[in-house]
Enzyme design. Structure first.
Site, PDB file in Angstrom:
ATOM      1  N   TYR A  61       0.789  -1.235   0.000  1.00  0.00           N
ATOM      2  CA  TYR A  61       0.000   0.000   0.000  1.00  0.00           C
ATOM      3  C   TYR A  61       0.821   1.285   0.000  1.00  0.00           C
ATOM      4  O   TYR A  61       0.315   2.345  -0.387  1.00  0.00           O
ATOM      5  CB  TYR A  61      -0.955   0.011   1.201  1.00  0.00           C
TER       6      TYR A  61
ATOM      7  N   PRO B 202       0.642   7.787   3.309  1.00  0.00           N
ATOM      8  CA  PRO B 202      -0.299   8.328   4.293  1.00  0.00           C
ATOM      9  C   PRO B 202      -0.310   9.862   4.274  1.00  0.00           C
ATOM     10  O   PRO B 202       0.606  10.497   3.774  1.00  0.00           O
ATOM     11  CB  PRO B 202       0.258   7.823   5.635  1.00  0.00           C
TER      12      PRO B 202
ATOM     13  N   SER C 243      -1.636  11.392  -0.378  1.00  0.00           N
ATOM     14  CA  SER C 243      -2.828  10.807  -1.001  1.00  0.00           C
ATOM     15  C   SER C 243      -3.770  11.927  -1.415  1.00  0.00           C
ATOM     16  O   SER C 243      -3.638  13.053  -0.951  1.00  0.00           O
ATOM     17  CB  SER C 243      -3.618   9.943  -0.015  1.00  0.00           C
TER      18      SER C 243
ATOM     19  N   ARG D 240      -9.763  13.869   0.327  1.00  0.00           N
ATOM     20  CA  ARG D 240     -11.189  13.773  -0.007  1.00  0.00           C
ATOM     21  C   ARG D 240     -11.926  15.096   0.189  1.00  0.00           C
ATOM     22  O   ARG D 240     -12.912  15.360  -0.481  1.00  0.00           O
ATOM     23  CB  ARG D 240     -11.882  12.735   0.864  1.00  0.00           C
TER      24      ARG D 240
ATOM     25  N   ASN E 213      -6.577   4.430  -3.481  1.00  0.00           N
ATOM     26  CA  ASN E 213      -7.309   3.383  -2.783  1.00  0.00           C
ATOM     27  C   ASN E 213      -8.464   4.022  -2.032  1.00  0.00           C
ATOM     28  O   ASN E 213      -8.233   4.890  -1.177  1.00  0.00           O
ATOM     29  CB  ASN E 213      -6.392   2.674  -1.774  1.00  0.00           C
ATOM     30  N   GLU E 214      -9.673   3.634  -2.379  1.00  0.00           N
ATOM     31  CA  GLU E 214     -10.855   4.099  -1.629  1.00  0.00           C
ATOM     32  C   GLU E 214     -10.862   5.613  -1.443  1.00  0.00           C
ATOM     33  O   GLU E 214     -11.151   6.118  -0.360  1.00  0.00           O
ATOM     34  CB  GLU E 214     -10.948   3.379  -0.281  1.00  0.00           C
TER      35      GLU E 214
ATOM     36  N   ASP F  24     -16.274  -0.787  -1.671  1.00  0.00           N
ATOM     37  CA  ASP F  24     -17.500  -1.417  -2.155  1.00  0.00           C
ATOM     38  C   ASP F  24     -18.732  -0.692  -1.604  1.00  0.00           C
ATOM     39  O   ASP F  24     -19.301  -1.113  -0.610  1.00  0.00           O
ATOM     40  CB  ASP F  24     -17.505  -2.889  -1.730  1.00  0.00           C
TER      41      ASP F  24
ATOM     42  N   ARG G 241     -21.339   3.265  -6.814  1.00  0.00           N
ATOM     43  CA  ARG G 241     -20.180   2.393  -7.038  1.00  0.00           C
ATOM     44  C   ARG G 241     -20.068   2.020  -8.514  1.00  0.00           C
ATOM     45  O   ARG G 241     -18.965   2.045  -9.082  1.00  0.00           O
ATOM     46  CB  ARG G 241     -20.347   1.107  -6.203  1.00  0.00           C
TER      47      ARG G 241
ATOM     48  N   GLU H 145      -9.142  -6.493  -2.373  1.00  0.00           N
ATOM     49  CA  GLU H 145      -9.132  -7.019  -1.001  1.00  0.00           C
ATOM     50  C   GLU H 145     -10.348  -7.934  -0.900  1.00  0.00           C
ATOM     51  O   GLU H 145     -11.408  -7.611  -1.439  1.00  0.00           O
ATOM     52  CB  GLU H 145      -9.304  -5.917   0.065  1.00  0.00           C
TER      53      GLU H 145
HETATM   54  C1  LIG Z   1     -20.453  13.795   2.394  1.00  0.00           C
HETATM   55  O1  LIG Z   1     -21.429  13.548   3.384  1.00  0.00           O
HETATM   56  C2  LIG Z   1     -20.878  13.237   4.657  1.00  0.00           C
HETATM   57  C3  LIG Z   1     -22.019  12.963   5.603  1.00  0.00           C
HETATM   58  O2  LIG Z   1     -22.973  12.204   5.003  1.00  0.00           O
HETATM   59  C4  LIG Z   1     -20.048  14.383   5.159  1.00  0.00           C
HETATM   60  O3  LIG Z   1     -19.467  14.035   6.404  1.00  0.00           O
HETATM   61  C5  LIG Z   1     -18.964  14.710   4.173  1.00  0.00           C
HETATM   62  O4  LIG Z   1     -18.254  15.841   4.583  1.00  0.00           O
HETATM   63  C6  LIG Z   1     -19.555  14.949   2.801  1.00  0.00           C
HETATM   64  N1  LIG Z   1     -18.456  15.068   1.855  1.00  0.00           N
HETATM   65  C7  LIG Z   1     -18.442  15.978   0.919  1.00  0.00           C
HETATM   66  C8  LIG Z   1     -17.247  15.964   0.002  1.00  0.00           C
HETATM   67  O5  LIG Z   1     -19.320  16.798   0.762  1.00  0.00           O
END
Ligand SMILES: *[C@@H]1O[C@H](CO)[C@@H](O)[C@H](O)[C@H]1NC(C)=O
Ligand SMILES: *[C@@H]1O[C@H](CO)[C@@H](O)[C@H](O)[C@H]1NC(C)=O
Ligand SMILES: *[C@@H]1O[C@H](CO)[C@@H](O)[C@H](O)[C@H]1NC(C)=O
Ligand SMILES: *[C@@H]1O[C@H](CO)[C@@H](O)[C@H](O)[C@H]1NC(C)=O
Ligand SMILES: *[C@@H]1O[C@H](CO)[C@@H](O)[C@H](O)[C@H]1NC(C)=O
Ligand SMILES: *[C@@H]1O[C@H](CO)[C@@H](O)[C@H](O)[C@H]1NC(C)=O
Ligand SMILES: *[C@@H]1O[C@H](CO)[C@@H](O)[C@H](O)[C@H]1NC(C)=O
Ligand SMILES: *[C@@H]1O[C@H](CO)[C@@H](O)[C@H](O)[C@H]1NC(C)=O
Ligand SMILES: *[C@@H]1O[C@H](CO)[C@@H](O)[C@H](O)[C@H]1NC(C)=O
Length: 554
Positions: free
Chosen positions: A98, A127, A131, A134, A167-168, A208, A214, A273
């Site tokens: 990883y 880490p 990455s 998000r 990854n995810e 998943d 998905r 996995e």
């Molecule tokens: C997506 O929703 C979750 C709660 O359902 C929240 O915690 C998260 O910040 C949200 N992510 C985005 C990118 O808006």
């Protein structure tokens, strides 16, 4: 230079193997939607995840138990030699790793694995800030350079099956916009590999989730937005981290739905996995017989059990062995998996000649549950960001080189100041849902910060104090405004091109100073993703990270 030397070494080793009559490991390639070895046989991944679990800091924003540290399992000769006999007993032909450290030497482990006919799938992420984040995704020079440096460190080995670009990273419908950055990473990594004639595949390992997002995500990562069927932005290999089969189950009760969902999938796919843990029971791994027989083999090219090393999550303990210094103790799970792997004989069909070439359909449309735009981020350019960093009027010069909270927190602060001044952070913001990417959005976090600081400083009539940022900024005498510098250095902000290796092994910013940050992330048990510190959004956007708020800076 270093990478070239490494290739030569590996080349000599391969030549030596030929002279001593040792059969080199077969090359594996994509053929249509399956994998084949050079001799035309179908190749099934029969693998195990191989990475000691890093330090996990438990917190509410680390629900996946993602680690903040890692141990490179391919850099320790003693540990590899200790483990190799067990990997061979288990009967695996692939291990997935990883995170690796590109500055360490991997010759011994990689050659030993190759000699045992074991391929390696390498995730390019690290880490924390290594990455995709998000919360504030971007495809940047620093991440691209990290990926390329890792590829160069492994390019001389003949047993690298694939490089995963994430990854995810996407874990929910509201995060599907981030897929645009994953696709851009796949595009640029694919172009880089092709430019060097490296034949490793480019992959991604997906969580998943519910099929409503998905499945479109899977289709998006393997589609061709230009309808030219070139596949230049498509993955070569799709991984699904799947834990649907638990304990004593059946194909119908566990995999049938998922298998149906992927029935016509256009690229090779595998379970990156598998191995559900049910509390208190050892795993029988009965799912192996389903994964390696029809109808699963119509879609999937095998999978990887999680995990060789002990790894725990809220679901339980996933390790197949326990390790004490130089001694390895296989568990009942290990023996069960070994028996299951030993008894499969997946179909050797379709033949490579009838597999055809991979077809790339058009991309899924956008709606409330699938947000990714088909307008992808551009290729990050070190030269252009370096040009900009060296010409700005107020530059980030951190007083401490190891204060990891600084960049993200200052970006939040700088963007809030710009907002108050009637300006915005649009030039450094990227949005994979709208497909809008600010001119400097692909630069490393430090350069983005210098840009924001310069814009603010200039908006305050170059009042010296406006470049201080608590002692983190330095004034440079320039006549061009920050936006003029950006327009001149980054003249074609949507350009895509074949990237090249970073000038220095460390890559990154020309502003020097500390790295962007670190934080809690996302990803699976083992994967990583995110840095909520180097955050910024569009417009006046201010996102206060979990670790450093505006309040502490103001
Ligand atoms: C997506 O929703 C979750 C709660 O359902 C929240 O915690 C998260 O910040 C949200 N992510 C985005 C990118 O808006
Ligand atoms: C290599 O692995 C061995 C066995 O686990 C361990 O004792 C040693 O400390 C490791 N070496 C390094 C440099 O991490
Ligand atoms: C890689 O290893 C070197 C040498 O031990 C170390 O200085 C560096 O911090 C490591 N890099 C990462 C990303 O862990
Ligand atoms: C949203 O778009 C995706 C991908 O195009 C599609 O699979 C899905 O059915 C759509 N959902 C709805 C509710 O329209
Ligand atoms: C650097 O980081 C270390 C470890 O977190 C810390 O002990 C040290 O005080 C830091 N140094 C400075 C100058 O901030
Ligand atoms: C400047 O950076 C230092 C550490 O690098 C930090 O302690 C300080 O709060 C920063 N100043 C501001 C205004 O952010
Ligand atoms: C992450 O931060 C470290 C220093 O803290 C830096 O050296 C590295 O370049 C950063 N990586 C990325 C991808 O930004
Ligand atoms: C993760 O977040 C928690 C609080 O949310 C914090 O205490 C911890 O230090 C963070 N971990 C890292 C590696 O930053
Ligand atoms: C992207 O733009 C959309 C639409 O304006 C917005 O809802 C979303 O929050 C933005 N995402 C990010 C990461 O800024």
């Amino acid at each position: 230079m270093w990478a070239t030397a490494r290739r030569v070494t590996a080349g000599l080793a391969a030549a030596a193997a030929l002279f001593t009559g040792v059969q080199a490991i077969a090359k594996v390639s994509r053929g249509g939607r399956y994998l084949y070895t050079d001799d035309g046989n179908r190749f099934y991944i029969k693998g195990v995840a191989y990475q000691p679990q890093g330090d996990v800091v438990a917190s509410s924003d680390n629900a996946f138990g993602e680690p903040s540290t890692f141990t490179d399992p391919l850099a320790n000769d003693t540990a590899c030699s200790r483990d190799l006999p067990y990997l061979q007993q288990l009967g695996v032909n692939t291990v997935r790793v990883y995170s690796v450290n590109s500055s360490l030497n991997h010759d011994s482990c990689m050659h030993a694995l190759s000699g045992a006919n074991i391929y390696v799938i390498i995730d390019l992420s690290l880490p924390l800030n290594g990455s995709f984040d998000r919360n504030a995704p971007a495809w940047t020079t620093s991440l691209l350079d990290q990926y390329i440096t890792t590829i160069d460190a492994f390019s001389g080995y003949d047993n690298v099956l694939a490089y995963n670009v994430g990854n995810e990273v996407v874990i929910a419908a509201n995060g599907t916009g981030t897929a645009a950055f994953i696709k851009a990473a796949a595009r640029d990594v694919k172009a880089y590999l092709a430019s060097k004639s490296y034949n490793a595949l480019v992959g991604y390992a997906a969580i998943d989730g519910t099929p409503t997002w998905r499945d479109p995500l899977a289709n998006y990562l393997s589609c061709d937005p230009s309808s030219s069927n070139s596949g230049s932005t498509a993955l070569d290999l799709y991984g699904l981290n799947n834990y649907e089969w638990c304990g004593d189950s059946t194909y119908q009760a566990s995999y049938a739905g998922t298998n149906g969902d992927y029935a016509g999938y256009n690229i090779p796919a595998y379970f990156s996995e598998f191995g559900c843990v049910t509390s208190g029971e050892s795993r029988t791994f009965q799912e192996v017989s389903a994964i390696y027989s029809s109808p699963m083999t119509d879609v999937w090219s095998g999978g990887l059990a999680f995990s060789y090393f002990p790894a725990s999550s809220s679901a339980g303990q996933f390790g197949l062995v326990t390790i004490d210094g130089n001694s390895v103790t296989p568990s009942t799970d290990f023996n069960n998996l070994k028996t299951q792997y030993g008894s499969v004989s997946p179909p050797n069909s379709p033949s490579s000649s009838s597999a055809g070439s991979t077809q790339y359909p058009s991309c899924p449309g956008q709606n409330d549950t699938f947000l990714a735009s088909t307008t992808l981020p551009p290729t990050p350019s070190d030269a252009e960001c370096g040009c900009m960093a060296g010409a700005l009027s107020c530059r980030f010069t951190p007083p401490s080189s190891n204060d990891t909270a600084t960049v993200g927190a200052l970006l939040n602060y700088g963007c809030s100041l710009l907002g108050q001044a009637g300006l915005s952070c649009n030039d450094i913001a990227a949005n994979g849902s709208t497909g809008t990417y600010g001119r400097a959005s692909f630069c490393d976090p430090e350069t983005k910060l210098s840009y924001v600081m310069s814009q603010y400083y200039e908006s305050q009539n170059k009042n010296q104090q406006a470049c201080s940022f608590g002692g983190n900024g330095t004034v440079h005498s320039t006549s061009a405004s920050a936006s003029a510098v950006a327009s001149s250095c980054i003249a074609n902000p949507s350009a895509t091109f074949t990237p090249s290796a970073p000038a220095s092994a460390t890559g990154g910013s020309s502003t020097g100073g500390s790295g962007s940050s670190g934080s809690n992330h996302s990803g699976a048990l083992s994967g990583f993703s995110l840095d909520s510190r180097a955050i910024f959004g569009v417009g006046l956007m201010i996102v206060v990270s979990a670790f450093g708020g505006i309040a502490t800076l103001a």
